[in-house]
Each structure stands twice: as C-alpha cells, then as structure tokens.
Design a protein around this motif. Structure first.
Motif, PDB file in Angstrom:
ATOM      1  N   MET A   9      -2.074  -1.210   1.152  1.00 58.14           N
ATOM      2  CA  MET A   9      -1.300  -1.334   2.351  1.00 58.14           C
ATOM      3  C   MET A   9      -0.252  -0.227   2.540  1.00 58.14           C
ATOM      4  O   MET A   9      -0.026   0.207   3.662  1.00 58.14           O
ATOM      5  N   PRO A  10       0.444   0.237   1.555  1.00 60.06           N
ATOM      6  CA  PRO A  10       1.622   1.027   1.873  1.00 60.06           C
ATOM      7  C   PRO A  10       1.507   2.522   1.629  1.00 60.06           C
ATOM      8  O   PRO A  10       1.195   2.962   0.537  1.00 60.06           O
ATOM      9  N   GLU A  11       1.827   3.310   2.641  1.00 65.21           N
ATOM     10  CA  GLU A  11       2.247   4.680   2.423  1.00 65.21           C
ATOM     11  C   GLU A  11       3.706   4.716   2.885  1.00 65.21           C
ATOM     12  O   GLU A  11       4.222   3.700   3.357  1.00 65.21           O
ATOM     13  N   MET A  34       2.069  -1.009  -4.381  1.00 66.82           N
ATOM     14  CA  MET A  34       0.790  -0.539  -4.901  1.00 66.82           C
ATOM     15  C   MET A  34      -0.277  -0.588  -3.799  1.00 66.82           C
ATOM     16  O   MET A  34      -0.005  -0.285  -2.671  1.00 66.82           O
ATOM     17  N   MET A  35      -1.497  -0.983  -4.168  1.00 67.76           N
ATOM     18  CA  MET A  35      -2.585  -0.980  -3.188  1.00 67.76           C
ATOM     19  C   MET A  35      -2.618  -2.263  -2.361  1.00 67.76           C
ATOM     20  O   MET A  35      -2.957  -2.247  -1.183  1.00 67.76           O
ATOM     21  N   PHE A  36      -2.276  -3.380  -2.972  1.00 70.42           N
ATOM     22  CA  PHE A  36      -2.537  -4.674  -2.331  1.00 70.42           C
ATOM     23  C   PHE A  36      -1.296  -5.501  -2.061  1.00 70.42           C
ATOM     24  O   PHE A  36      -1.399  -6.668  -1.718  1.00 70.42           O
ATOM     25  N   GLN A  50       4.746  -4.456  -7.874  1.00 66.29           N
ATOM     26  CA  GLN A  50       5.521  -4.189  -9.089  1.00 66.29           C
ATOM     27  C   GLN A  50       7.004  -4.305  -8.758  1.00 66.29           C
ATOM     28  O   GLN A  50       7.474  -3.721  -7.790  1.00 66.29           O
ATOM     29  N   VAL A  51       7.701  -5.031  -9.599  1.00 65.23           N
ATOM     30  CA  VAL A  51       9.141  -5.241  -9.392  1.00 65.23           C
ATOM     31  C   VAL A  51       9.895  -4.794 -10.634  1.00 65.23           C
ATOM     32  O   VAL A  51       9.505  -5.132 -11.752  1.00 65.23           O
ATOM     33  N   ASN A  95      -3.206   8.522   0.833  1.00 63.28           N
ATOM     34  CA  ASN A  95      -4.514   9.104   1.087  1.00 63.28           C
ATOM     35  C   ASN A  95      -4.838   9.259   2.575  1.00 63.28           C
ATOM     36  O   ASN A  95      -5.573  10.171   2.949  1.00 63.28           O
ATOM     37  N   ILE A  96      -4.303   8.387   3.395  1.00 58.95           N
ATOM     38  CA  ILE A  96      -4.529   8.540   4.843  1.00 58.95           C
ATOM     39  C   ILE A  96      -3.781   9.762   5.347  1.00 58.95           C
ATOM     40  O   ILE A  96      -4.357  10.624   6.030  1.00 58.95           O
ATOM     41  N   ILE A  97      -2.514   9.858   4.991  1.00 60.95           N
ATOM     42  CA  ILE A  97      -1.706  10.996   5.444  1.00 60.95           C
ATOM     43  C   ILE A  97      -2.299  12.296   4.907  1.00 60.95           C
ATOM     44  O   ILE A  97      -2.351  13.303   5.621  1.00 60.95           O
TER      45      ILE A  97
END
Length: 245
Positions: free
Chosen positions: A1-3, A65-67, A97-98, A152-154
């Motif tokens: 989800m996050p960039e 992270m990814m999810f 991750q915290v 990866n999108i950017i």
DNA sequence: GTGAATGTTAACAG
DNA sequence: CCTGTTAACATTCA
C-alpha cells in the motif's frame, strides 16, 4: 500500500490527534505499550515511508511495509498491531512494523533525502548519484537513503516520464538528463499524492502495469530488473539506455 | 489454488 | 568483511 505520498496522506489524516492524550495503548506490537499511556501526542511527521508519532521523550515509528493498513476513528475485526485509544476516538494500525525510539526525530532523520519534504535537496541527490556511477538507476531510485519515499510505482512512472531506461548506470546518464529525472520524480510524487487523494491514481499510470507504450504504441517490456529484482515496465524505444554497448 | 503485488531486513553461503 | 541469495513477515486480488 504505501509509498511516500500515501504516508503523507496518512500523517495529514492524523493531524487532528495532535495534542490529544493516549488513554489506552494496545495491540500486539513488541513495544512497551505502557510507555504511551497518559502521554500526549506532540506532533505527527513523516520521513519517506516512515510515519512518526512524536511524544515528549520518544517517538513511534510505523512502517506499513507492503500490506499495512490503518483505521482512523474505527477498527477492523482483527487484532491491531497498534491501537491508540483517545477520549471518544481511536486509531488502529495493522500488519505493520512498529518501533518505539527514545530519541527526538531530529536526531534520527535528515529530511533532505525525503522526496516529499520541503527540505528535499535535489543537488544532494545528484552528488550522491554521481558518487555511485555503477549503480543502475532503477536501483538508485528505490534506495531509501537517496530517495526516501520513492517506491516501485514512482520508480516506473518517473523513468518513463524522463525517457530513461531503468538499467542505465547513473555514471552514464548525461547531467541534464539526470537533473530532469530528479525534477520529474519529485513532480510525480506530488501528482501521486493528488491522484491518490482523488482515488484516481491507477487510471493515471502511464507505465506501471501498462501493456502498451502510450507514446509510441509498441508493447512495453516487463522485466524484473536490478539488484532488487523489482518489476519494471518500460518502453525499449522511448526510454533511452545511455550505457555504452 | 496459485502467484504476484505500492517493502524491508535477518540469516546464511561463499 | 563484503556480496549475493534466500527466507521471512503478511494481505488481498486476479
């Protein structure tokens, strides 16, 4: 989800919780949750893909992270990684991750590398890349120490917009082209931010997950490139590889 | 059911 | 010690 842009959006959504006191801290994160209870959130910041929840003597770093997902003023059925309970409100983070870091954020982060920051320093990035002439540009863009927040999108969109082949080594990129890439990468991250908020991000993709080059209409290449073997969509005609053959 | 995806790091091999 | 590979975490969707 996050960039990076998604984390800035998250940070902005959390601004109303500034100066609010955490009454209950829960979740299965491996941190000392009792440290948070009774503490007031001083500020909310982001650096690259890191969300930073600042308290007086420490801060919480969250990486989706990814999810990773989150809920503001609501929750999912599953156990959260981190739950923050306020008077009449709550914030929950899942699958992330915290970390609790007993420092001030200024001691840990330099915002000159954060592509979304007003302090982002294109000249510094240029110098760093010049010092790494054998690194492929597709790897360099994902290096969080150089382009904090780029994902990866950017990476794919910025290389396409700059007409640069992902496997070009930084040392072979003409200076003007390199500066164009730096400017277009920063521009795309803010387009990403706008389109993500509008819910129109995917319909604006010109390279990522695309089959045909929108510029010359030939099929895109789709390969796992670079040290990190991340998916790359690129046009062999439009995107120039400056490496000597 | 399988595979792959907006990410990162620990563990291991050489 | 450095570099490269693999595994691990973990969710959702095509």
């Amino acid at each position: 989800m996050p960039e990076g842009p998604s984390i800035v959006i998250l940070k902005e959504a959390l601004i109303p919780f500034r100066n609010k006191k955490v009454l209950i801290a829960g979740g299965d994160a491996a941190i000392d949750l009792s440290r948070l209870e009774g503490q007031k959130i001083i500020d909310l910041k982001s650096w690259g893909k890191h969300l930073l929840i600042c308290f007086k003597h420490f801060f919480i770093r969250i990486h989706l992270m990814m999810f990773g997902t989150y809920r503001i003023s609501g929750h999912k059925d599953s156990v959260p990684r981190l739950h923050l309970g306020f008077k009449g409100d709550e914030v929950n983070f899942y699958t992330c991750q915290v970390a609790l870091i007993e420092k001030r954020v200024e001691e840990v982060y330099n915002w000159e590398t954060d592509i979304m920051s007003g302090l982002w320093n294109a000249h510094k990035a240029e110098l760093t890349l010049t010092g790494l002439p054998r690194v492929k540009i597709c790897d360099a863009l994902l290096d969080q120490d150089i382009f904090s927040g780029v994902g990866n999108i950017i990476k794919n969109e910025s290389l396409f917009n700059s007409r640069l082949h992902p496997e070009t080594e930084t040392g072979h990129i003409p200076t003007r082209k390199l500066r164009e890439l730096l400017a277009k990468t920063q521009k795309y991250t803010w387009d990403f931010y706008t389109w993500k908020q509008e819910g129109t991000l995917a319909q604006h993709w010109r390279a990522y997950e695309q089959k045909i080059c929108p510029r010359c209409r030939i099929p895109f290449e789709k390969e796992y490139l670079g040290k990190n073997k991340r998916i790359s969509f690129f046009c062999n005609t439009c995107q120039i590889n400056y490496n000597p053959s």
